[in-house]
Each structure stands twice: as structure tokens, then as C-alpha cells.
Design an enzyme around this catalytic site. Structure first.
Site, PDB file in Angstrom:
ATOM      1  N   ASN A 201       0.403 -18.700  15.348  1.00  0.00           N
ATOM      2  CA  ASN A 201       1.071 -17.617  16.070  1.00  0.00           C
ATOM      3  C   ASN A 201       2.072 -16.991  15.105  1.00  0.00           C
ATOM      4  O   ASN A 201       3.098 -17.588  14.806  1.00  0.00           O
ATOM      5  CB  ASN A 201       1.779 -18.200  17.305  1.00  0.00           C
ATOM      6  CG  ASN A 201       2.625 -17.159  18.021  1.00  0.00           C
ATOM      7  OD1 ASN A 201       2.537 -15.963  17.736  1.00  0.00           O
ATOM      8  ND2 ASN A 201       3.459 -17.604  18.949  1.00  0.00           N
TER       9      ASN A 201
ATOM     10  N   LYS B 189       3.938 -14.417  15.569  1.00  0.00           N
ATOM     11  CA  LYS B 189       5.095 -13.787  16.218  1.00  0.00           C
ATOM     12  C   LYS B 189       5.315 -12.398  15.610  1.00  0.00           C
ATOM     13  O   LYS B 189       4.341 -11.723  15.286  1.00  0.00           O
ATOM     14  CB  LYS B 189       6.319 -14.708  16.111  1.00  0.00           C
ATOM     15  CG  LYS B 189       5.967 -16.144  16.579  1.00  0.00           C
ATOM     16  CD  LYS B 189       7.129 -17.040  16.764  1.00  0.00           C
ATOM     17  CE  LYS B 189       6.656 -18.404  17.245  1.00  0.00           C
ATOM     18  NZ  LYS B 189       7.733 -19.310  17.561  1.00  0.00           N
TER      19      LYS B 189
ATOM     20  N   HIS C 149       4.118 -17.367  26.317  1.00  0.00           N
ATOM     21  CA  HIS C 149       4.883 -18.094  25.301  1.00  0.00           C
ATOM     22  C   HIS C 149       6.343 -18.166  25.744  1.00  0.00           C
ATOM     23  O   HIS C 149       6.855 -17.232  26.384  1.00  0.00           O
ATOM     24  CB  HIS C 149       4.753 -17.361  23.955  1.00  0.00           C
ATOM     25  CG  HIS C 149       5.322 -18.157  22.820  1.00  0.00           C
ATOM     26  ND1 HIS C 149       6.674 -18.211  22.563  1.00  0.00           N
ATOM     27  CD2 HIS C 149       4.722 -18.963  21.913  1.00  0.00           C
ATOM     28  CE1 HIS C 149       6.874 -19.012  21.521  1.00  0.00           C
ATOM     29  NE2 HIS C 149       5.707 -19.487  21.114  1.00  0.00           N
TER      30      HIS C 149
ATOM     31  N   GLU D  12       8.990 -17.631  24.267  1.00  0.00           N
ATOM     32  CA  GLU D  12       9.818 -16.492  23.836  1.00  0.00           C
ATOM     33  C   GLU D  12       9.607 -15.303  24.766  1.00  0.00           C
ATOM     34  O   GLU D  12      10.522 -14.515  24.998  1.00  0.00           O
ATOM     35  CB  GLU D  12       9.485 -16.136  22.373  1.00  0.00           C
ATOM     36  CG  GLU D  12      10.070 -17.180  21.432  1.00  0.00           C
ATOM     37  CD  GLU D  12       9.277 -17.386  20.156  1.00  0.00           C
ATOM     38  OE1 GLU D  12       8.444 -16.534  19.801  1.00  0.00           O
ATOM     39  OE2 GLU D  12       9.499 -18.437  19.515  1.00  0.00           O
TER      40      GLU D  12
ATOM     41  N   GLU E 217       4.316 -26.506  24.537  1.00  0.00           N
ATOM     42  CA  GLU E 217       5.310 -26.200  23.510  1.00  0.00           C
ATOM     43  C   GLU E 217       6.707 -26.480  24.058  1.00  0.00           C
ATOM     44  O   GLU E 217       7.299 -25.617  24.729  1.00  0.00           O
ATOM     45  CB  GLU E 217       5.221 -24.726  23.097  1.00  0.00           C
ATOM     46  CG  GLU E 217       3.886 -24.327  22.510  1.00  0.00           C
ATOM     47  CD  GLU E 217       4.024 -23.157  21.549  1.00  0.00           C
ATOM     48  OE1 GLU E 217       3.484 -23.250  20.451  1.00  0.00           O
ATOM     49  OE2 GLU E 217       4.689 -22.163  21.890  1.00  0.00           O
TER      50      GLU E 217
ATOM     51  N   GLY F  51      10.680 -23.757  16.228  1.00  0.00           N
ATOM     52  CA  GLY F  51      11.490 -23.149  15.174  1.00  0.00           C
ATOM     53  C   GLY F  51      12.730 -23.945  14.819  1.00  0.00           C
ATOM     54  O   GLY F  51      13.629 -23.436  14.160  1.00  0.00           O
TER      55      GLY F  51
ATOM     56  N   SER G 236       7.272 -26.782  15.696  1.00  0.00           N
ATOM     57  CA  SER G 236       7.547 -27.345  14.367  1.00  0.00           C
ATOM     58  C   SER G 236       6.392 -28.176  13.800  1.00  0.00           C
ATOM     59  O   SER G 236       6.619 -29.210  13.176  1.00  0.00           O
ATOM     60  CB  SER G 236       8.861 -28.135  14.377  1.00  0.00           C
ATOM     61  OG  SER G 236       9.940 -27.271  14.677  1.00  0.00           O
TER      62      SER G 236
END
Ligand code: 13P
Length: 255
Positions: A13, A15, A99, A101, A171, A177, A217
């Protein structure tokens, strides 16, 4: 069930990273490094503007292209949105949905995740539906509760036929991250829980066939340990998928 029956998926991904030129440069290094890889499906999710460049670069390879989001309507007055038809025409085969985010910063909810998932399936795209808890949830023992709510409100609303065509990505938000990966055992425990939810809602057979990817990660040095867990059917990789060599070494974790 033995792991070999579920084909693994390693997805990157990107992003909001990479221009078209950067996308072409990535693929020129990446394609030869993974062209002999047969043990998993390989997926790359660039930003919308780089999708055509990625599709062209991945043509006649073992790499499929994914979008990172979609709108559930076919067309209309929805400024800034992209429909499934547009993605299919551009050459996408997968789409990431819900996701964290997008849930956190762009208002995705259980309801919109469900609508997007149904729209993706109707268009023949394979949705990768993301679920996962925040650190405060984990620390207060609410991981299962959050994942269940996200499962029930999204993939859990599908018909059995639709559900058979969905991938789930677990996730944990605290691992995205941050360099703080869930241990393989922590991830496997939640995957098992999600599979159990699928068995209760649908059937043991569909639950056994369901592919659940882990994200958060994932790096070249931890992929082997994660994939040693039978419950983990692949990975959804963020930062480490931006570098062709690093993502290739994740894809080629078996060698
Ligand atoms: P990182 O691999 O950068 O932690 O990102 C994970 C992720 O969000 C993939 O969708």
C-alpha cells in the site's frame, strides 16, 4: 486446514507516495526481482494518478494492481471521488477498503465500508477490507470487541458468495508506521478470532478459505516470523513497499 490451501497475498500500500515517474522506476527494479515468485499473489496499490503507469509496467507480469479507495456510486456529483468502473477500466483488480487512515482522517465508517465493499464486488474487484484496533483499545482489552464491530458492520453484512471473494487485512493501528509490529503470536490470535467470526456468520468452509493479511510495520527482517504463523495468509505492507528491493525481499520471504 493446511496453509498450502490458502494462497498467500503480499500487497504493498503506497498511500500518498510516488509520482508516475517514480512508479515506472519502481517497477523497472521490482519486476525482475519477483518474476520467478510463484508462492504468493503480488499486489501493488499506488495512488490513483499512478495507476495507469503501474498497470502498464505490470502488464504480462505476476503483479496485480490495486486502488486504495473507491466510491460506491457508479457516477455522479461526487467531487474528488473515483468509481469502480473507472478503476476497472484503468486495469485495477483489487481495492483496499476501510484503511484505518481513511476511517481516522476521511470519515470512513462501518456503513461506508460496507457500501464500498459491495460496490467493489459488483464490479469484479477484489476488496481488501481493513480492520484493527487502536492502542487504547488493546490496552483496555477491547481488541476483539472493535474487530468484531468492524467485521459485523462490513464483511459480515455480505452474502456468502460475496464473502467468498473478500480479503481481510488485520492492521492494528498502533503498529502502522510506528516500527512497532504485533508479534506473530499477537497477530495470529486476532486472525483466529476473525476466522471464528466468519465461521459463525457464514460457514466453517468459507472461514477456512478466508484469507486474512497482517499489516503494520512489516519489514524484510520480520516477514519470515510473521509468515511462520499458519493463520497469517499474507501481508499488507506500507512503508517497506515503497522501495523495490525491500518489497521484493518481503515478497520473496521464502528464499
Ligand atoms: P506500515 O507498513 O508503514 O506500518 O503501514 C502498514 C499499512 O498501513 C498498510 O496498509
Amino acid at each position: 486446514m493446511s496453509q498450502t490451501k490458502r494462497r498467500r497475498v503480499i500487497a504493498g500500500n503506497w498511500k500518498m507516495f510516488k509520482t508516475q515517474a517514480e512508479t515506472r522506476a519502481f517497477f523497472s527494479t521490482f519486476v525482475p526481482l519477483v518474476s520467478a515468485s510463484r508462492h504468493c499473489s503480488i499486489v501493488v496499490a499506488p495512488p490513483f494518478t499512478a495507476i495507469p503507469a503501474a498497470v502498464a509496467a505490470a502488464k504480462n507480469t505476476n503483479i496485480a494492481i490495486s486502488a486504495q479507495n473507491l466510491h460506491w456510486e457508479k457516477e455522479g456529483a461526487f467531487t474528488g471521488e473515483i468509481s469502480t468502473g473507472m478503476l476497472v477500466e484503468a486495469g485495477c483488480r483489487y481495492v483496499i477498503i476501510g484503511h484505518s487512515e481513511r476511517r481516522q482522517f476521511f470519515g470512513d465508517t462501518e456503513e461506508t465500508v460496507a457500501k464500498k465493499t459491495k460496490a467493489a464486488l459488483a464490479a469484479g474487484l477484489t476488496p481488501v477490507v481493513c480492520v484493527g484496533e487502536h492502542l487504547s483499545h488493546r490496552e483496555s482489552g477491547q481488541t476483539h470487541k472493535i474487530c468484531k464491530a468492524q467485521f459485523d458492520g462490513g464483511p459480515g453484512l455480505l452474502t456468502p458468495d460475496e464473502f467468498s471473494r473478500v480479503l481481510i487485512a488485520y492492521e492494528p493501528v498502533w503498529a502502522i508506521g510506528t516500527g512497532r509490529t504485533a508479534t506473530p503470536e499477537m497477530a495470529a490470535e486476532v486472525h483466529k478470532f476473525l476466522r471464528q467470526l466468519a465461521a459463525e456468520k457464514f460457514s466453517a468452509k468459507l472461514a477456512e478459505a478466508l484469507r486474512i493479511l497482517y499489516g503494520g510495520s512489516v519489514k524484510p527482517d520480520n516477514i519470515k516470523g510473521l509468515m511462520a504463523q499458519e493463520e497469517l495468509d499474507g501481508a499488507l505492507v506500507g512503508g517497506a513497499s515503497l522501495d523495490a528491493k525491500s518489497f521484493a525481499s518481503i515478497v520473496n520471504f521464502t528464499s
